[in-house]
Enzyme design. Structure first.
Site, PDB file in Angstrom:
ATOM      1  NE  ARG A 186      67.070   4.374 -25.707  1.00 58.60           N
ATOM      2  CZ  ARG A 186      66.654   4.074 -26.924  1.00 58.60           C
ATOM      3  NH1 ARG A 186      66.699   2.815 -27.347  1.00 58.60           N
ATOM      4  NH2 ARG A 186      66.178   5.002 -27.729  1.00 58.60           N
TER       5      ARG A 186
ATOM      6  CB  VAL B 266      60.219  10.445 -28.778  1.00 61.79           C
ATOM      7  CG1 VAL B 266      61.552  10.877 -29.399  1.00 61.79           C
ATOM      8  CG2 VAL B 266      59.059  11.138 -29.457  1.00 61.79           C
TER       9      VAL B 266
ATOM     10  NE  ARG C  37      68.790  19.243 -23.610  1.00 61.79           N
ATOM     11  CZ  ARG C  37      68.188  18.106 -23.315  1.00 61.79           C
ATOM     12  NH1 ARG C  37      68.390  17.034 -24.088  1.00 61.79           N
ATOM     13  NH2 ARG C  37      67.408  18.009 -22.266  1.00 61.79           N
TER      14      ARG C  37
ATOM     15  CG  ASP D 277      68.113  16.093 -28.775  1.00 61.74           C
ATOM     16  OD1 ASP D 277      68.671  15.560 -27.812  1.00 61.74           O
ATOM     17  OD2 ASP D 277      66.974  15.781 -29.162  1.00 61.74           O
TER      18      ASP D 277
ATOM     19  CB  THR E 272      55.933   9.002 -24.164  1.00 61.08           C
ATOM     20  OG1 THR E 272      54.762   9.681 -23.699  1.00 61.08           O
ATOM     21  CG2 THR E 272      56.367   7.989 -23.125  1.00 61.08           C
TER      22      THR E 272
ATOM     23  NE  ARG F 292      69.199  26.041 -34.338  1.00 58.02           N
ATOM     24  CZ  ARG F 292      68.071  26.260 -34.979  1.00 58.02           C
ATOM     25  NH1 ARG F 292      67.095  26.963 -34.392  1.00 58.02           N
ATOM     26  NH2 ARG F 292      67.882  25.782 -36.200  1.00 58.02           N
TER      27      ARG F 292
ATOM     28  CG  HIS G 284      65.198  12.463 -28.274  1.00 56.72           C
ATOM     29  ND1 HIS G 284      65.894  13.601 -27.944  1.00 56.72           N
ATOM     30  CD2 HIS G 284      64.520  12.093 -27.159  1.00 56.72           C
ATOM     31  CE1 HIS G 284      65.642  13.918 -26.674  1.00 56.72           C
ATOM     32  NE2 HIS G 284      64.817  13.009 -26.176  1.00 56.72           N
TER      33      HIS G 284
END
Length: 316
Positions: free
Chosen positions: A90, A124, A153, A150, A121, A155, A177
């Protein structure tokens, strides 16, 4: 109907950039839409495809452009970057995309410094923190897409469990995020009613561990989609269009965008997501977080994760 002239530039015409462009076209959010990509043919192809739908949408000029076309933009959306490859860490991806971002900003800022910059991107939050180091850019006009997707998602998943429209569930995801993001269960409500009260009256089968299950589902959503279709783009496309609408229409809407926290959160010195009021000038203000002790502990861990990520990128 009077249409206020507005210009949106999208840098990066991949899956995400083109999805944002498509949603922007359908919703008629601006009068001028410019797509920029290192692959000019790709940008031109997307513009041709989008333009053929114009007879069924609001009037809009759509064209492929160069960095010089950023001049006069209301919002510049940056989606360009590399995707994580097998065997790549990452942080390797972060370093690579930071260099791409710097290259883009060095060129864009020669022609436009007053626009609102919306970074999409990944990672972020790291990229939003780095972008804020440019003295030409005002803090309230450098915005990351953050946990807006997010939150959607979260909700959606709660709506399915509670058999309610996700639009009637007020709930937020804050922090990074990424894997350390924090769904705030303690403040979830429906029509002003805390979800804890609804759970007491519910005969559903969520069980005592439903919060852990929902949190895992929210955090793993992107991985599940990528495993099945290779990438996520429709959800983030709509989420970014929601941000654009709040800005271009001066809505004063509350969205969990990512930005450098320099007011009530000033000691953190990283960009991460908290409920923020968005309007035509960018981030107008941030709302204080309502968290229980466990959520506050998770939030601080999310902050530490981001701080370490930013330090690694800066020192490489």
């Amino acid at each position: 109907m009077n249409i206020n002239p507005s210009k949106v530039v999208i840098i990066g015409s991949g899956f995400v950039g083109s999805s944002i462009a498509y949603a922007t076209l359908i919703q008629g959010l601006c009068t001028e839409l410019v797509l920029i990509d290192s692959n000019q043919d790709k940008a031109e192809g997307e513009v041709m495809d989008l333009s053929h739908g114009l007879p069924y949408t609001s009037p809009m000029e759509i064209r492929a452009g160069q960095y010089g076309d950023c001049r006069g933009a209301n919002v510049i959306v940056i989606t360009a970057g590399s995707h994580q490859k097998p065997g790549q860490t990452r942080m390797d991806l972060a370093q690579q995309n930071v260099e791409i971002l710097r290259s883009i900003l060095n060129q864009v800022l020669q022609v436009e410094q007053k626009a609102i910059f919306l970074l999409v991107t990944n990672p972020v939050d790291v990229l939003t923190t780095i972008a804020r180091t440019y003295p030409e850019l005002k803090a309230y006009r450098v915005i990351g897409s953050g946990t807006v997707l997010d939150t959607a998602r979260f909700r959606y998943i709660l709506g399915n469990r509670c058999q309610l429209s996700p639009g009637n569930i007020h709930a937020y995801v804050v922090g990074e995020h990424g894997d350390s993001e924090v769904p705030l269960f303690s403040s979830v409500s429906v029509a002003g009613t805390p979800i804890s009260l609804l759970c007491r009256e519910c005969s559903g089968l969520c069980g005592a561990d439903y919060q852990k299950q929902v949190t895992a589902e929210v955090r793993k959503a992107a991985y599940e989609i990528i495993n099945r279709k290779g990438a996520t783009y429709y959800g983030i496309g709509l989420s970014c269009t929601r941000i654009l609408r709040a800005i271009l229409h001066d809505e004063r809407s509350v969205l969990t965008v990512s930005a450098l926290l320099d007011d009530q959160y000033k000691e953190l010195e990283v960009a991460l997501s908290v409920p923020s009021v968005l309007g035509k000038e960018g981030i107008l203000r941030r709302l204080p977080l309502s968290m229980d002790d466990a959520e506050n502990e998770q939030f601080l861990k999310s902050v530490q994760t981001l701080q370490e990520s930013v330090r690694q990128v800066k020192f490489k």
